[in-house]
Design a protein around this motif. Sequence first.
Motif, mmCIF file in Angstrom:
data_model
loop_
_atom_site.group_PDB
_atom_site.id
_atom_site.type_symbol
_atom_site.label_atom_id
_atom_site.label_comp_id
_atom_site.label_asym_id
_atom_site.label_seq_id
_atom_site.Cartn_x
_atom_site.Cartn_y
_atom_site.Cartn_z
ATOM 1 N N ALA A 182 0.836 -1.203 0.000
ATOM 2 C CA ALA A 182 0.000 0.000 0.000
ATOM 3 C C ALA A 182 0.871 1.254 0.000
ATOM 4 C CB ALA A 182 -0.948 -0.004 1.196
ATOM 5 N N GLU A 183 1.936 1.241 0.765
ATOM 6 C CA GLU A 183 2.842 2.387 0.795
ATOM 7 C C GLU A 183 3.443 2.649 -0.585
ATOM 8 O OE1 GLU A 183 7.137 2.739 2.642
ATOM 9 O OE2 GLU A 183 5.607 2.932 4.207
ATOM 10 N N ASP A 184 3.887 1.578 -1.249
ATOM 11 C CA ASP A 184 4.469 1.741 -2.590
ATOM 12 C C ASP A 184 3.434 2.183 -3.618
ATOM 13 O OD1 ASP A 184 6.980 1.164 -1.661
ATOM 14 O OD2 ASP A 184 7.130 -0.791 -2.635
ATOM 15 N N LEU A 185 2.226 1.658 -3.521
ATOM 16 C CA LEU A 185 1.174 2.079 -4.452
ATOM 17 C C LEU A 185 0.808 3.544 -4.223
ATOM 18 C CD1 LEU A 185 -1.133 -1.074 -4.513
ATOM 19 C CD2 LEU A 185 0.431 -0.290 -6.305
ATOM 20 N N ALA A 186 0.739 3.961 -2.973
ATOM 21 C CA ALA A 186 0.432 5.358 -2.667
ATOM 22 C C ALA A 186 1.526 6.285 -3.184
ATOM 23 C CB ALA A 186 0.252 5.542 -1.166
ATOM 24 N N GLN A 187 2.755 5.799 -3.173
ATOM 25 C CA GLN A 187 3.882 6.591 -3.661
ATOM 26 C C GLN A 187 4.105 6.410 -5.164
ATOM 27 O OE1 GLN A 187 7.262 5.708 -1.142
ATOM 28 N NE2 GLN A 187 6.158 6.327 0.679
ATOM 29 N N GLN A 188 3.222 5.654 -5.790
ATOM 30 C CA GLN A 188 3.245 5.409 -7.232
ATOM 31 C C GLN A 188 4.594 4.874 -7.709
ATOM 32 O OE1 GLN A 188 1.818 9.060 -9.033
ATOM 33 N NE2 GLN A 188 -0.218 8.755 -8.192
ATOM 34 N N VAL A 189 5.107 3.871 -7.002
ATOM 35 C CA VAL A 189 6.356 3.226 -7.402
ATOM 36 C C VAL A 189 6.099 2.501 -8.721
ATOM 37 C CG1 VAL A 189 8.088 1.500 -6.782
ATOM 38 C CG2 VAL A 189 7.151 3.023 -5.022
ATOM 39 N N SER A 190 6.735 2.969 -9.774
ATOM 40 C CA SER A 190 6.426 2.481 -11.123
ATOM 41 C C SER A 190 7.038 1.124 -11.444
ATOM 42 C CB SER A 190 6.881 3.511 -12.165
ATOM 43 O OG SER A 190 8.289 3.674 -12.107
ATOM 44 N N GLU A 191 7.956 0.663 -10.647
ATOM 45 C CA GLU A 191 8.605 -0.629 -10.926
ATOM 46 C C GLU A 191 7.769 -1.823 -10.471
ATOM 47 O OE1 GLU A 191 11.609 2.574 -10.331
ATOM 48 O OE2 GLU A 191 10.080 1.768 -8.990
ATOM 49 N N ILE A 192 6.637 -1.566 -9.831
ATOM 50 C CA ILE A 192 5.799 -2.637 -9.280
ATOM 51 C C ILE A 192 4.460 -2.675 -9.999
ATOM 52 C CG2 ILE A 192 4.557 -3.429 -7.223
ATOM 53 C CD1 ILE A 192 6.801 -2.134 -5.567
ATOM 54 N N VAL A 193 4.046 -3.884 -10.389
ATOM 55 C CA VAL A 193 2.730 -4.112 -10.982
ATOM 56 C C VAL A 193 2.026 -5.158 -10.125
ATOM 57 C CG1 VAL A 193 1.466 -4.932 -13.010
ATOM 58 C CG2 VAL A 193 3.577 -3.608 -13.304
ATOM 59 N N VAL A 194 0.819 -4.847 -9.696
ATOM 60 C CA VAL A 194 0.042 -5.770 -8.865
ATOM 61 C C VAL A 194 -0.902 -6.554 -9.766
ATOM 62 C CG1 VAL A 194 -1.514 -6.004 -6.898
ATOM 63 C CG2 VAL A 194 0.199 -4.167 -6.931
ATOM 64 N N ILE A 195 -0.861 -7.870 -9.610
ATOM 65 C CA ILE A 195 -1.697 -8.755 -10.424
ATOM 66 C C ILE A 195 -2.683 -9.503 -9.546
ATOM 67 C CG2 ILE A 195 -1.705 -10.870 -11.818
ATOM 68 C CD1 ILE A 195 0.838 -9.935 -13.126
ATOM 69 N N ASP A 196 -3.961 -9.338 -9.861
ATOM 70 C CA ASP A 196 -5.028 -10.117 -9.240
ATOM 71 C C ASP A 196 -5.138 -11.406 -10.039
ATOM 72 O OD1 ASP A 196 -7.616 -11.242 -8.673
ATOM 73 O OD2 ASP A 196 -8.200 -9.304 -7.837
ATOM 74 N N ALA A 197 -4.772 -12.519 -9.426
ATOM 75 C CA ALA A 197 -4.702 -13.801 -10.122
ATOM 76 C C ALA A 197 -6.021 -14.572 -10.124
ATOM 77 C CB ALA A 197 -3.596 -14.655 -9.488
ATOM 78 N N ARG A 198 -7.072 -13.962 -9.595
ATOM 79 C CA ARG A 198 -8.378 -14.610 -9.542
ATOM 80 C C ARG A 198 -9.103 -14.439 -10.878
ATOM 81 N NH1 ARG A 198 -11.218 -11.517 -5.044
ATOM 82 N NH2 ARG A 198 -10.441 -9.833 -6.363
ATOM 83 N N SER A 199 -10.266 -15.007 -10.993
ATOM 84 C CA SER A 199 -11.037 -14.896 -12.233
ATOM 85 C C SER A 199 -11.455 -13.439 -12.466
ATOM 86 C CB SER A 199 -12.287 -15.779 -12.176
ATOM 87 O OG SER A 199 -13.247 -15.228 -11.289
#
Length: 151
Positions: A33-50
């Motif tokens: 959450a901290e990295d997403l709030a800081q818009q760290v561009s090197e990270i991509v979050v993947i929802d692996a569910r349907s």
Amino acid sequence: MSSVLRFPPVSSQQSLAYLETKLAYYTDAWDLAEDLAQQVSEIVVIDARSAEIYRAGHICGAISFPHRIMDEASTAQLDHSKLYVTYCDGIGCNGSTKAAYKLATLGFQVKELIGGLDFWKRDGHPMAWGNAPGEWPGAISTTGDAASCGC
């Protein structure tokens, strides 16, 4: 005899090596959450569910990429320079592990989110609904106040 000491502890150097390795494989909701709030561009979050389950509620900013459809062709558009953080429902689900495994076999850097969406929601982090990843609502506190886990 002590149940804890039945198996003697390892040296501090062995603990250090193990813990560094463990942290290389996983992240938790607060750090993500901290990295997403800081818009760290090197990270991509993947929802692996349907895709259907994704639409019903997902981590704000996560993309829908069900583990069941991951293969060389479907991952061709992914950037090998990014770190992909995979998640599913929670500790009772191994979809994030399957997604991380598939991505790793294809040469991507991966980490799993400890506790998945269950821990994310428990900690009160931003959610999004529908087909779009969603926009992060704003910065989070990282100073140890009530908005922080205190770690």
